[in-house]
Design a protein around this motif. Sequence first.
Motif, mmCIF file in Angstrom:
data_model
loop_
_atom_site.group_PDB
_atom_site.id
_atom_site.type_symbol
_atom_site.label_atom_id
_atom_site.label_comp_id
_atom_site.label_asym_id
_atom_site.label_seq_id
_atom_site.Cartn_x
_atom_site.Cartn_y
_atom_site.Cartn_z
ATOM 1 N N PHE A 58 0.836 -1.206 0.000
ATOM 2 C CA PHE A 58 0.000 0.000 0.000
ATOM 3 C C PHE A 58 0.871 1.255 0.000
ATOM 4 C CE2 PHE A 58 -2.197 3.384 2.303
ATOM 5 C CZ PHE A 58 -3.360 3.492 1.565
ATOM 6 N N ARG A 61 2.644 2.029 -3.206
ATOM 7 C CA ARG A 61 1.754 2.683 -4.171
ATOM 8 C C ARG A 61 1.577 4.158 -3.833
ATOM 9 N NH1 ARG A 61 -1.296 -2.262 -4.102
ATOM 10 N NH2 ARG A 61 -2.781 -1.395 -2.605
ATOM 11 N N SER A 901 -9.334 8.243 -4.618
ATOM 12 C CA SER A 901 -9.069 6.843 -4.300
ATOM 13 C C SER A 901 -9.392 6.459 -2.862
ATOM 14 C CB SER A 901 -7.591 6.538 -4.570
ATOM 15 O OG SER A 901 -6.759 7.370 -3.786
ATOM 16 N N TYR A 940 -10.778 1.674 -6.258
ATOM 17 C CA TYR A 940 -10.753 1.570 -4.799
ATOM 18 C C TYR A 940 -10.138 0.235 -4.390
ATOM 19 C CZ TYR A 940 -14.017 5.423 -5.331
ATOM 20 O OH TYR A 940 -14.605 6.619 -5.677
ATOM 21 N N SER A 941 -9.003 0.312 -3.746
ATOM 22 C CA SER A 941 -8.293 -0.895 -3.335
ATOM 23 C C SER A 941 -9.143 -1.712 -2.365
ATOM 24 C CB SER A 941 -6.970 -0.517 -2.664
ATOM 25 O OG SER A 941 -6.162 0.247 -3.539
#
Length: 1764
Positions: A58, A61, A901, A940-941
């Motif tokens: 995460f 990124r 995001s 959206y992760s």
Amino acid sequence: MTVDGDMAAFVPQKEIVYNGLLPYSERLDREATELLAEIKGNLCRAVLLRELWPGVAFWSRKLFSFLKLYGRRFSKEDHVLFIKLLYELVTLPSLEPHMMQGYARLLIQLLKKKELLSRDDLQLPWRPLYDLYERVAYSKTEHLGLIWFPNSVDHILKALIKSCRLYFPASSTKEMLAEWRPLLCVFDVAMQKAISNMELFLPTIMPPEEHITIFNSWSDKLRCLENALCIHCDCLPYRVSQHLVNLFARLANDNIGYVDWTPYIPTIFTRILRSLNLPVGVSQMVSPRYLTNSYDIGHLVLWITALLGGPGNPGQKELTCLFNSIASFYHPSNHGRWQSKLMRLLQRLPASVVRRVHRERHAAPSWIALVPEGQKLTDADLQEFTRSLTGAALLAMFSKTGCTDAAYALQNLALLTPELAIPPVLEKTYAAMQTLTEPHTLTATLSCMIGMARSLVSPNNHYPEGRAHVLPLLMGALPGVDPNDFSKCMASNGRVDYVLQTARLITLMSALQIEKDLCFASAEFEDFVLQFLDRCFALIDSSTLEQTRDEMETDTQTHLESLVELGLSSTVSTILTQCSIQIYKVALHKVFSFATSNIFETCVSGRMVADMCRAAAKCHPAESLRLFVPHCCSCVFIYTVCVCAFFLFFFQVTRVDGEQLLKYRGDLERILCVCVRLRCKRAYTLACSLLEHTLRSLSLIYPTEYRSTSGGFDTDLPIRDWGRAGCVAALGVCWHVPGQEEEDFIFQLLSLLLQPELRRIKGHVSGDQPMSREELLQSLAIVQHCLLGAGSLIAVYRNAHFHAVIAVRGLPVCSLPISDHILEHSEDDTKSLFVIIKIISDLMFFRGTHKKDFDSRWKSFTLVKKSMENRLLGKKQHIRALLIDRVLLQHEMRKLVVEGSEYKVVHQELLCDLLLLSTSTYSQVRSKAQNVLMTAMGTYSFSYRDLIPRILQFISPQHTAGTEQQFKGALYCLLGAHSGVCLASAWDWDCVGEVWPALVRCGLSPSMTLEKPSIGHLLDEVTDRIHRQHDTIGIYFIVRCVEIANEIAKSENPSPCLEMPSVDELKEGVQRQRIRNVVAARKYEKLVNDLLDCLEDRDLPWKFEHMAADLLSLQLREDHPLPPDAVLYFTQGLVHDSISIRKVCLLITDSLFNAFPLCSAGGIEDPVGLCVGDHEGNCWLQYDSNNLPLTEEQWDSQHFVEKTHWGYYSWPREMMIYAASEKPKDDLTYEEMSESEKIIFEYFSDPEFIDQLMEFLSLEDRKGKDSFNPRRFCLFKGLFRNYGDVFLPLLWPHLEQLAGDPHESSQRCVCEITAGLIRGSKLWSFGKVDQLWQLLCPLIRTALTNITVETYTDWGTCIATACEGRDPRKLHWLFELLMESPLSGEGGSFRDASLLYVLQGGLAQQQWRVSELLHRLLAYLEPKLTQVYKNVRERIGSVLTYIFMIDVALPHTRPTSSPHVAEFVTRVLERLKPLTSELEIHNHVHEENTQETDERTQAVKLLKTVLKWLMASAGRTFTTPVQQQLQLLPLLFKIAPVEIDESYDEMKQDARTCLSLMSQGLLYPEHIPLVLAALEEMAASRSWHARFSVLTYLQIMVFYNLFTLLSVPAEVLRIRTLVMQLLLDEQLEVRDMACTTLSGLLQCQFFPLDSSLQTQLQTLSQTCLPKARGELASTDLVRRHAGVLGLGACILSSPYDVPDWMPQILMDLSDHLNDPQPIEMTVKKTLSEFRRTHHDNWQEHRQSFTDDQLLVLTDLLVSPCYYA
């Protein structure tokens, strides 16, 4: 953390300069610092706590997003630490492929700017990256399915290596060469691996002080590589030479001036010319090898660029010659397979030179070595370079493939030397403007001028007169705005647009003397603007819907019309932006008058007019709104017939500065309140668009002007700013930032328009105020457009003013469940559902712009930048409008990345609504909702974790109330977008563990039916997508990069926002990592067991059983054993009734046998000095029949080396060999076996199982298409390797039965098992191996006795596979068997050829280690070379090729102990002596005539076989034995026919093929005299056929060795003399061919057409002829004809231009029109060819002739009229 205190001494590496131009730039520094501190703190903490997923993933990124938003806005210390951390993460040995790929992408971005970090700042060890590349690119388990890599992993890894190799330490080069030197065996595929690794890993950029050190470490290798450069085309395999060329190109480009390439320049350019694969001559037959021997154009261009410059500029001379020789191939009439390669060369070469000049003159100083002063390109060098390419570029402008490549080349040439590149293009452009019959030439020239526009108007000293062409070009482009030719219209608009983006239109009254002409011409600017508008109006009038559509056609715009609309609005916008206020006012009134005085339909012409109105309003909003708004308001309120058109104009003119709209606040409010509620759908739709754009203009941040200069028109003389780049530091962007008054107006509009609609919708949902479908659709449209208009402010003010807007955000899911209401009560109201889907999409993704729109604008910006940027000066030297556009894109990107995001509860609810819509009844609704859903899950992760359980409910067997539409919708949701990630293959054990068993169990769902093909296809597509996107998911993770993380935690500027973990937290992190690994292993086993449970369900349909087996096959791993139950299933599946299941189980069972017992043997010392090939140090590896391991003692005493490349060049430092059987271990006992091994053992010990298995394996699968199956071979190889010979007694009866069966499938099964048995016995003890061969030899003899046409290739593959990677001494039984009389003749010619093929397959795998067998085979074959049958001759030729393949002449290579070509040719020539005395050799031997035994007959048979050998050698040998071929050349010339004729026999066709292939061979300077001597000898032959063939040979030989020959001037003179000699030949056909040859040599400028040659030809042509008619065949006629032919060759050598000497030669030729034949015919033919080739550009060419000459030519070229 105190940001200001921490950042006091902060110096960023490289910021994004555009951030400083944003209107809110003052807060970005603090924002970036806080984000960086957050990333540093969380990233290092995640590493220290061993949380790779999701923690490290995460925050890595987040770091990637930081680079996009702020660039490298961190210190050098942080930069180095980030790189080191990512480097260690990427190279973690147990990292799963997907995660490794993500880290690699981030690391590439961090390493992108190489000038920021020097080798002193950063050094990276090369070994971990090499180990990673070895594991991935050369994985030993990927083909077995034990690990799955992403499709793009190889590409990303190579890009990572290219970025990292710059920072490998200086010692790495020596270490790399030591690592790969043992692989350098030219006969082995390992050679390609070694050279490709060198090309990929070797660093070539280094500081000047390291050059000597590095090159010394290259010394031994570089010498070999340099010598290999001289031979790589014909010596090395293609891919090896390709990698060598790439390496040398990079070395040359990175070290210009430090490596002397001068001795190799002729060789380099010869290879380049050969690699283009251009057709030459009339009889060329291109070998398949030469068709593929093509180098990468990008690397060739780099190499050529590096060779330019320096004392004497020798590279430029060769480059000029290269383009002169290939210029004619660029002509539009010449089109073929070579065209794309030539165009890429032309396109990329000028761009590469521009990059070099930028590097030498304009690049910022850095640590990278500069080009030495003496090697830099001078202006004279650049002028010479431009001259050499201009001719080809001008021809390529009109290519059939388009003018894009030529335009790009000319654009870069204009940057280098505008005074040379622009004038010829201008000349062609003016000529094209004057012609009406060739519109394609105008389109092409306009397209080329677009790229040159900036160079044309730039104020530079090289081409100051360029600006004088601006107005003529603009006026000349006006006729191009033609409604009948859209392509020409687009080109004209583009030219006007691009020119005017760099030049302002303003009438000038005073200036300096030098600019006075431009000032006078500027008075016509107003006329141009008005005329252009008139042309646009005419175009619009002819584009109305009624004129462009039939009654039944659609009323929407076509793609072409939309392009024209876009081009028209862009051009008008540019014109009005760049013109003065006076011209603008005149143009504005003209546009206003046209728009208001005509009636337009709103689909085509109305949109074009509206776009023009918008373009006018955008430039000066105050002036335009003053005209348009009152008029449009009055027209709308009185409801005229064209109210929709006025709405169209109205909403376009409101797309301007919001501050100006406030002046018309009342009018806008009044119109919107009335019109959005009109009944007419078209009217209220346009009114909603007006509302949307009004809100956008008021609420968004955007630039308000795009002029080419920031100052006004009165500040300076505008022509001095033409073409000038905008200054980023002083760009002066004028921004619109919403003020309080504008925000109040927005809120007022929303309260008047949005809130009533929300109340109406609420009433409709509750049932209090029901609405019709049309009313609901209108209300939803208003809501949607309000969201689009004010979407950028809703998030900002959701807690302050807009409670109603919060309701809108929650509309579909929270307070107003409108979608549920429609799906429940009126599901067929698809139009409303479409709008609801759009509303949901806008709520989730809209941040002032859509991601799709942003990507489109970014792509458009990139294309425009590429066409207009000045690469010579630097990257930021763009025009001001482009820079402003880039700043706006930066702002929009920030909005999308920063705000787009964060996953919230409202998004979760919206996703649930989308899922309901995605599984609704109507397919179009499902499709649109699924597209939005896929986009959301990609944005959206981890949102997929919420959705997957809900999706699986729809396909669950327990979902009894489900419908078929829901089932299909759920499957489509799992399938995902076409280019996106498939939910069914997510990299998450929880996800896969749920989805895969659910997919299999959905076969039991009541909603599923296979009767509908669509569902079956959908299931197949889901399975295929899983297979294509499946990557191995990690189980065991080990994090070792804690030291770097500690350094990051202690770093400053800024300090991490979190404290370092405590000791207890660190211990807990290690413990959690172990727990996660154990949990992951259990999840893996659970998934496998769940799939097995599905397979045990007897109710499962067959399709889902196959799906379960396929999915289960993806779960093999190299780091975790497959559960025994799965092994049991796959073993049982080998005899399953379904062939699909059997194939899957065969693949998996094959993969289960993966154990390689290795032991380490000590390294073997290399001999002193560099010694390659056969020498004393490796002679013990050779096959020696006197020292074969025939007993157990001999077997145990020898060291067997299986890898054939070891020892040829050098030995590895630590050589790993298979364990010798000094103490042979007994077979593994049953008790020692693992549970999985016991399962396999039990089944293969069962006779019934073996019977079934052999029955299935011997079945035919696909009639006529089956072949040797490598997976079946691997199955038996693993079986016998792991279990020894324990199963052999059960299999042997089946093998004997199958070997005696001649059927194709039975023989193929024997092949596969035999190969597996031989390879599987590699580690057996001698006793077992000896016993095996006692059984195998009779079996193979029996099988080869039954060999057939269908199975001989399978047996060849079998023996080749069995011998691959094996020490030949361990297979001596097999080789001795195969050497037993392969040409016995007992089974006919087919059996002889087949046995030779099988033997060849075995020997070819052993390469250089079976020299004794090669000698024995050659001695056996030589007496049998006089074969009668063609198939045997062809096979013998192929076998001879492999025998002599080892006889190579590489640098530092000792003579081989294998047979030598020279000795063989000497013996063959002795047997061919009966033919040497013949004038011409004819074939009198026929296939059926086998009794003739005289010497000549035997010699002809031998010659046929030799021809087959020469043909086979042309494409497969490593060297070209020129000297040996020359000895055979006279014989070939005596055979070869003159023309292609099918009536000629096989020998003549083969001889012709041999000559063509030999003529294409690569010649070295020492070979040239030998070849020419042979040609001169044959030129004196009494056979005119031989003399004719000499010329055809010479044409191809010269072209394919052009630069090598040119480097030896004496040999050039010999060739010229030879051609002139044959031009005087007594045979007419020879003279004609000599003319063709001379023309080709002159065309490629092999020798110049100087005055001496012209004089010689003219003297011959003036030879007096005897007056007596009977003496016409005299020598005088031949001489006169030769002179005329020579003059004709001069004419034909310039097919597309008219040199200075050509007019006079044409006049001289005209004097011979009345000569006797064949002179008259030659003249007519020459004149006819001249007319054909010069017809297209005759208007240009005729300028080279005088009036008298033109008169004569007209008489000669124009046919007389019959009636004259």
